[in-house]
Design a protein around this motif. Structure first.
Motif, PDB file in Angstrom:
ATOM      1  N   ILE A   1       0.788  -1.313   0.008  1.00  0.00           N
ATOM      2  CA  ILE A   1      -0.053   0.075  -0.046  1.00  0.00           C
ATOM      3  C   ILE A   1       1.018   1.054   0.033  1.00  0.00           C
ATOM      4  O   ILE A   1       0.567   2.283  -0.718  1.00  0.00           O
ATOM      5  N   PHE A   2       2.023   1.178   0.706  1.00  0.00           N
ATOM      6  CA  PHE A   2       2.732   2.405   0.837  1.00  0.00           C
ATOM      7  C   PHE A   2       3.378   2.570  -0.393  1.00  0.00           C
ATOM      8  O   PHE A   2       3.408   3.773  -0.997  1.00  0.00           O
ATOM      9  N   LEU A   3       3.680   1.529  -1.329  1.00  0.00           N
ATOM     10  CA  LEU A   3       4.454   1.848  -2.653  1.00  0.00           C
ATOM     11  C   LEU A   3       3.254   2.546  -3.718  1.00  0.00           C
ATOM     12  O   LEU A   3       3.783   3.113  -4.524  1.00  0.00           O
ATOM     13  N   VAL A   4       2.190   1.625  -3.374  1.00  0.00           N
ATOM     14  CA  VAL A   4       1.192   2.151  -4.305  1.00  0.00           C
ATOM     15  C   VAL A   4       0.812   3.621  -4.252  1.00  0.00           C
ATOM     16  O   VAL A   4       0.697   4.402  -5.180  1.00  0.00           O
ATOM     17  N   TYR A   5       0.610   3.965  -2.813  1.00  0.00           N
ATOM     18  CA  TYR A   5       0.499   5.309  -2.611  1.00  0.00           C
ATOM     19  C   TYR A   5       1.637   6.469  -3.036  1.00  0.00           C
ATOM     20  O   TYR A   5       1.284   7.327  -3.384  1.00  0.00           O
ATOM     21  N   LYS A   6       2.759   5.899  -2.758  1.00  0.00           N
ATOM     22  CA  LYS A   6       3.859   6.519  -3.240  1.00  0.00           C
ATOM     23  C   LYS A   6       3.827   6.993  -4.628  1.00  0.00           C
ATOM     24  O   LYS A   6       3.807   8.202  -5.017  1.00  0.00           O
ATOM     25  N   ASN A   7       3.458   5.986  -5.463  1.00  0.00           N
ATOM     26  CA  ASN A   7       3.407   6.122  -7.061  1.00  0.00           C
ATOM     27  C   ASN A   7       2.167   7.035  -7.466  1.00  0.00           C
ATOM     28  O   ASN A   7       2.441   7.702  -8.348  1.00  0.00           O
ATOM     29  N   LEU A   8       1.077   6.913  -6.767  1.00  0.00           N
ATOM     30  CA  LEU A   8      -0.065   7.922  -6.914  1.00  0.00           C
ATOM     31  C   LEU A   8      -0.008   9.176  -6.303  1.00  0.00           C
ATOM     32  O   LEU A   8      -0.658   9.972  -6.253  1.00  0.00           O
ATOM     33  N   ARG A   9       1.149   9.305  -5.725  1.00  0.00           N
ATOM     34  CA  ARG A   9       1.344  10.672  -5.090  1.00  0.00           C
ATOM     35  C   ARG A   9       0.277  10.903  -3.869  1.00  0.00           C
ATOM     36  O   ARG A   9      -0.172  11.994  -3.853  1.00  0.00           O
ATOM     37  N   LEU A  10      -0.130   9.727  -3.062  1.00  0.00           N
ATOM     38  CA  LEU A  10      -1.250   9.892  -2.244  1.00  0.00           C
ATOM     39  C   LEU A  10      -0.499   9.841  -0.933  1.00  0.00           C
ATOM     40  O   LEU A  10      -1.455  10.120   0.133  1.00  0.00           O
TER      41      LEU A  10
ATOM     42  N   TRP B   1      -2.489   3.728  10.395  1.00  0.00           N
ATOM     43  CA  TRP B   1      -2.169   3.996   9.093  1.00  0.00           C
ATOM     44  C   TRP B   1      -1.971   5.696   9.033  1.00  0.00           C
ATOM     45  O   TRP B   1      -1.296   6.278   8.282  1.00  0.00           O
ATOM     46  N   SER B   2      -2.592   6.422   9.992  1.00  0.00           N
ATOM     47  CA  SER B   2      -2.113   7.724  10.221  1.00  0.00           C
ATOM     48  C   SER B   2      -0.634   8.160  10.376  1.00  0.00           C
ATOM     49  O   SER B   2      -0.190   8.766   9.579  1.00  0.00           O
ATOM     50  N   LEU B   3      -0.205   7.286  11.321  1.00  0.00           N
ATOM     51  CA  LEU B   3       1.240   7.393  11.636  1.00  0.00           C
ATOM     52  C   LEU B   3       1.965   7.134  10.552  1.00  0.00           C
ATOM     53  O   LEU B   3       3.124   7.684  10.162  1.00  0.00           O
ATOM     54  N   THR B   4       1.674   6.268   9.779  1.00  0.00           N
ATOM     55  CA  THR B   4       2.666   5.500   8.539  1.00  0.00           C
ATOM     56  C   THR B   4       2.435   6.297   7.228  1.00  0.00           C
ATOM     57  O   THR B   4       3.484   6.472   6.535  1.00  0.00           O
ATOM     58  N   MET B   5       1.136   6.873   7.041  1.00  0.00           N
ATOM     59  CA  MET B   5       1.002   7.264   5.423  1.00  0.00           C
ATOM     60  C   MET B   5       1.089   8.804   5.654  1.00  0.00           C
ATOM     61  O   MET B   5       0.891   9.382   4.682  1.00  0.00           O
ATOM     62  N   THR B   6       1.041   9.559   6.861  1.00  0.00           N
ATOM     63  CA  THR B   6       0.904  11.039   6.680  1.00  0.00           C
ATOM     64  C   THR B   6       2.015  11.531   7.679  1.00  0.00           C
ATOM     65  O   THR B   6       2.652  10.946   8.288  1.00  0.00           O
ATOM     66  N   ASP B   7       2.379  12.780   7.162  1.00  0.00           N
ATOM     67  CA  ASP B   7       3.522  13.699   7.872  1.00  0.00           C
ATOM     68  C   ASP B   7       2.739  14.862   8.617  1.00  0.00           C
ATOM     69  O   ASP B   7       2.906  14.885   9.886  1.00  0.00           O
ATOM     70  N   HIS B   8       2.362  15.834   7.623  1.00  0.00           N
ATOM     71  CA  HIS B   8       2.011  17.054   8.163  1.00  0.00           C
ATOM     72  C   HIS B   8       0.579  17.582   7.460  1.00  0.00           C
ATOM     73  O   HIS B   8      -0.434  17.528   8.170  1.00  0.00           O
TER      74      HIS B   8
ATOM     75  N   TRP C   1      -7.118  12.889   0.848  1.00  0.00           N
ATOM     76  CA  TRP C   1      -7.978  12.227   0.186  1.00  0.00           C
ATOM     77  C   TRP C   1      -7.650  10.575   0.191  1.00  0.00           C
ATOM     78  O   TRP C   1      -8.383   9.725   0.371  1.00  0.00           O
ATOM     79  N   GLY C   2      -6.303  10.687  -0.030  1.00  0.00           N
ATOM     80  CA  GLY C   2      -5.511   9.229   0.352  1.00  0.00           C
ATOM     81  C   GLY C   2      -5.978   8.507   1.519  1.00  0.00           C
ATOM     82  O   GLY C   2      -6.188   7.285   1.623  1.00  0.00           O
ATOM     83  N   LEU C   3      -5.694   9.167   2.605  1.00  0.00           N
ATOM     84  CA  LEU C   3      -6.046   9.012   3.780  1.00  0.00           C
ATOM     85  C   LEU C   3      -7.441   8.576   4.186  1.00  0.00           C
ATOM     86  O   LEU C   3      -7.844   7.119   4.629  1.00  0.00           O
ATOM     87  N   THR C   4      -8.505   9.175   3.515  1.00  0.00           N
ATOM     88  CA  THR C   4      -9.642   9.047   3.693  1.00  0.00           C
ATOM     89  C   THR C   4     -10.076   7.616   2.607  1.00  0.00           C
ATOM     90  O   THR C   4     -10.899   6.926   3.380  1.00  0.00           O
ATOM     91  N   ALA C   5      -9.559   7.450   1.764  1.00  0.00           N
ATOM     92  CA  ALA C   5      -9.885   6.175   0.889  1.00  0.00           C
ATOM     93  C   ALA C   5      -9.179   5.022   1.620  1.00  0.00           C
ATOM     94  O   ALA C   5     -10.198   4.039   1.655  1.00  0.00           O
ATOM     95  N   LEU C   6      -8.207   5.200   2.400  1.00  0.00           N
ATOM     96  CA  LEU C   6      -7.743   3.912   3.411  1.00  0.00           C
ATOM     97  C   LEU C   6      -8.704   3.593   4.486  1.00  0.00           C
ATOM     98  O   LEU C   6      -9.238   2.533   4.616  1.00  0.00           O
ATOM     99  N   PHE C   7      -9.166   4.752   5.231  1.00  0.00           N
ATOM    100  CA  PHE C   7     -10.113   4.590   6.139  1.00  0.00           C
ATOM    101  C   PHE C   7     -11.481   3.918   5.531  1.00  0.00           C
ATOM    102  O   PHE C   7     -12.073   3.080   6.163  1.00  0.00           O
TER     103      PHE C   7
END
Lengths: 274, 433
Positions: A125-134, A212-219, A139-145
């Protein structure tokens, strides 16, 4: 009669004791939030202390970004719950009233996705999100939830729909209602308490989500879970500040849960007794 | 009117686009919190740059940064790293070399051992934000009352003797406080220096683990004796912060830990013992080599950053002499990030505010990560071994040491377990043939 009353009293006491044990960490967090860092850290637990709002001031001060994180939490929880319901309700409706050979398998498969620990799918999921720039994208986090809560919503909605007699659906079809009309006008109002409690549960789960919030988001897309984590430090005292941040984080959802308590209990026990 | 609004909107949008936004990943240590507050000054001097901070606990931060860099996600423009990972990540080609610094930055002003720890192949890959060594803190009043004198360079045997005489739990004072909390950056930082001081080493020149050697046994026995006989209760829960708080509350007669705590324990606002705290070098035993550690928190720019110039400018600002002077002027000299620049220690105002500064300077300058042990070793690093496997090894051996303190295992059995674990890991990684 006397023994019945005694056992009733004993059971009540036991229930209170269990409730206290379960509630104690929250109570301790609440107390810690009003202590000074020194009191919060004390090895001998301090029950009597001079309360201070200092930690709340630090947690809310400009630069801590509380409102930014709170907005992200609210947005991702509400939008993911609405999106989840929008997808889950038609799916569950189809499976409940128009089952096919594969319905049972599909239901089991959906819930089986919850058997895998989240970290098991982190890398893909991290790699997919990275390539999709999510990454770090709200919106990316919301889709995950949404995806995270979808199996739960489908299952809950399915069980509520299953409790509605099929005759009602057939009767409305005979009266000339189209499928969508039957769903919208006949079935949904009947299943509303159940669906509302399912939505509420999804909302709470999304609000409290931290992995997921801690892993996929920063600021930019970071939620209140990231905000709480930011107070932990290897140097210096942080328990009181972190507790204040936690109180500020859980309060909105606890208040919401409080107001929706009756709805939740009604929904969760919907159809429990036939 | 509509067009006018649209044009105004577009001009706002283009102004926003011209601003570079950089993300700094850091930890919540007090010096970093100060840096966040000071960042407004950087943004004022660089109006085209907007700085965002991501603050996370140390372990989570390390994991996130590793994932980010290894996958080339480029979420961070500035990362907080230590002298443990800097040389490893530099070799992996993950970090941007810090060359082309202006003369005004004063690279030569950086403390030699600190600079060396952040270099690889002669090139600097991160700039030091603050650096620390370890030293002995003690209570002058208690020593005086007991008729004891702490030498400037004590041995662990002497420390044990003092601890025995000063251990008075009934009066609320324990003989000594040391880190017992398991973790490669917690109990193993201290215990690693104890092993060095007793003449031990992690590996011989063929990368064969040495945990069952007599030196390790002596160090582990001394560590266990000190904490079980003269330490506070529940010591396996005490890391840096817990020990610092115990000392500042007046509950420890001695404490061996990071030099960065000197400001905290000397400040009457945070410490009950500010007036009576004494300082000495970290204890040695058969050798002084590697008896005190060297740890640096530094800022680096990952190669995956999309805003490298702005990121470099930020790193240069946060680690500059000007930054240190600005903190000294606005928050007092005790609050400046220590250990990185010679000029800090030459500053009369700092010397006046921090009476321990000479000792700290000596400890940091004497720390030699390239020659950390009495016997030769194939690695660099004093309280750590600069190889990727060390995180796992240090974590496991840290747990074993906590087990020894809690009497779950004997010194011999514990070290044997550590030796077997390290052996297995080194075989798997192919480093040991």
């Amino acid at each position: 009669m006397k023994t019945r009353r005694t056992s009733h009293v004993l059971l009540s006491l036991l229930a209170y004791a269990v409730a206290l044990v379960m509630f104690f960490p929250i109570l301790w967090m609440l107390l810690t939030a009003f202590k000074t860092e020194q009191d919060a850290f004390s090895i001998t637990p301090q029950l009597a202390f001079a309360p201070t709002l200092e930690s709340f001031r630090t947690a809310l001060e400009q630069g801590s970004g509380y409102w930014h994180y709170a907005f992200n939490s609210l947005f991702s929880a509400v939008v993911s719950t609405l999106a989840g319901l929008l997808l889950a309700v038609p799916a569950a409706y189809a499976m409940a009233f128009y089952p096919s050979r594969r319905t049972d398998f599909t239901l089991v498969w959906m819930v089986s996705t919850k058997f895998i620990p989240a970290v098991g799918v982190l890398i893909p999921i991290f790699l997919v999100y990275k390539n999709l720039r999510l990454l770090d994208n709200l919106w990316g986090l919301t889709a995950l939830f949404t995806a995270m809560n979808l199996p739960l919503l489908v299952w809950m909605a399915y069980s509520y729909f299953k409790d509605i007699p099929r005759d009602i659906v057939e009767a409305s079809a005979i009266d000339g209602a189209a499928t969508v009309q039957t769903m919208w006008r006949v079935v949904l109002p009947l299943a509303l308490p159940g669906l509302a409690s399912a939505g509420l549960l999804a909302l709470i789960l999304a609000w409290n989500e931290s992995f997921w919030s801690l892993t996929m988001t920063d600021h930019k897309a970071a939620t209140l879970a990231v905000y709480i984590a930011s107070f932990k430090s290897a140097e210096g005292l942080f328990w009181a500040k972190m507790s204040a941040a936690s109180v500020l984080t859980v309060t909105p959802i606890v208040v919401l849960g409080w107001f929706a308590q009756r709805q939740m209990v009604r929904g969760l026990t919907f159809g429990a007794v036939k | 009117m509509k067009w006018l609004l649209l044009a105004a909107g577009m001009s706002v949008a283009s102004a926003a686009a011209a601003q570079t936004e950089i993300t700094v990943a850091t930890v919540n240590n007090p010096d970093m919190v100060t840096m966040q507050k000071m960042t407004a000054q950087f943004e004022k001097a660089h109006p085209d740059v907007k700085v965002h901070f991501v603050t996370l606990p140390e372990n989570e931060l390390r994991q996130k940064i590793t994932t980010d860099i290894a996958s080339g996600a480029g979420q961070y423009d500035v990362i907080t790293v230590s002298n443990y990972e800097t040389p490893i990540w530099a070799k992996n080609g993950w970090l941007l070399p810090m060359d082309g610094l202006p003369a005004s930055y004063g690279v030569d002003d950086l403390v030699g051992s600190v600079r060396e720890g952040l270099s690889s192949g002669g090139k600097l890959y991160a700039l030091p934000f603050y650096a620390e060594s370890s030293m002995t803190y003690y209570r002058k009043d208690l020593f005086q009352k007991a008729g004891l004198t702490m030498p400037e360079n004590p041995t662990w045997t002497q420390v044990e003797g003092f601890a025995q005489k000063l251990h008075k739990p009934a009066e609320g004072t324990y003989g000594i406080c040391l880190r017992g909390l398991p973790g490669w950056g917690e109990n193993m930082a201290l215990f690693g220096t104890m092993v060095n001081a007793y003449g031990g080493r992690w590996f011989d020149l063929d990368w064969k683990p040495q945990l069952t050697s007599p030196a390790w046994n002596k160090a582990a026995t001394a560590y266990k004796t000190l904490l079980q006989k003269y330490g506070p209760p529940g010591v396996t829960s005490n890391g840096f912060t817990e020990s610092e708080t115990l000392f500042a509350r007046g509950q420890c007669a001695m404490w061996v830990d990071a030099t960065v705590a000197a400001g905290y324990v000397s400040d009457p606002k945070t410490s009950k013992v500010a007036a009576s705290v004494g300082f000495a070098q970290a204890p040695h035993e058969t050798t002084t080599r590697g008896a005190s550690w060297l740890y640096t928190w530094a800022l680096a720019v990952p190669k995956s950053s999309e805003h490298q110039d702005a990121a470099k400018a930020f790193v240069g600002w946060a680690t500059s002499k000007g930054y240190i002077d600005a903190i000294g002027a606005s928050q007092g000299w005790l609050a400046v990030p220590p250990g990185t620049r010679k000029s800090t220690y030459a500053n009369a105002q700092y010397q006046k505010a921090a009476p321990f500064s000479g000792l700290v300077e000596k400890a940091i300058a004497a720390a030699d990560p390239a020659h950390p042990t009495a016997e030769p070793v194939p690695y660099t690093g004093i309280q750590m071994v600069s190889i990727p496997e060390f995180q796992a090894i240090g974590t496991r051996v840290g747990q074993i040491m906590a087990g020894i303190l809690a009497n779950q295992t004997s010194v011999e059995d514990g070290l044997k377990q550590g030796q077997d674990f390290t052996n297995r890991l080194m075989m798997q990684s192919g480093r040991m043939k």
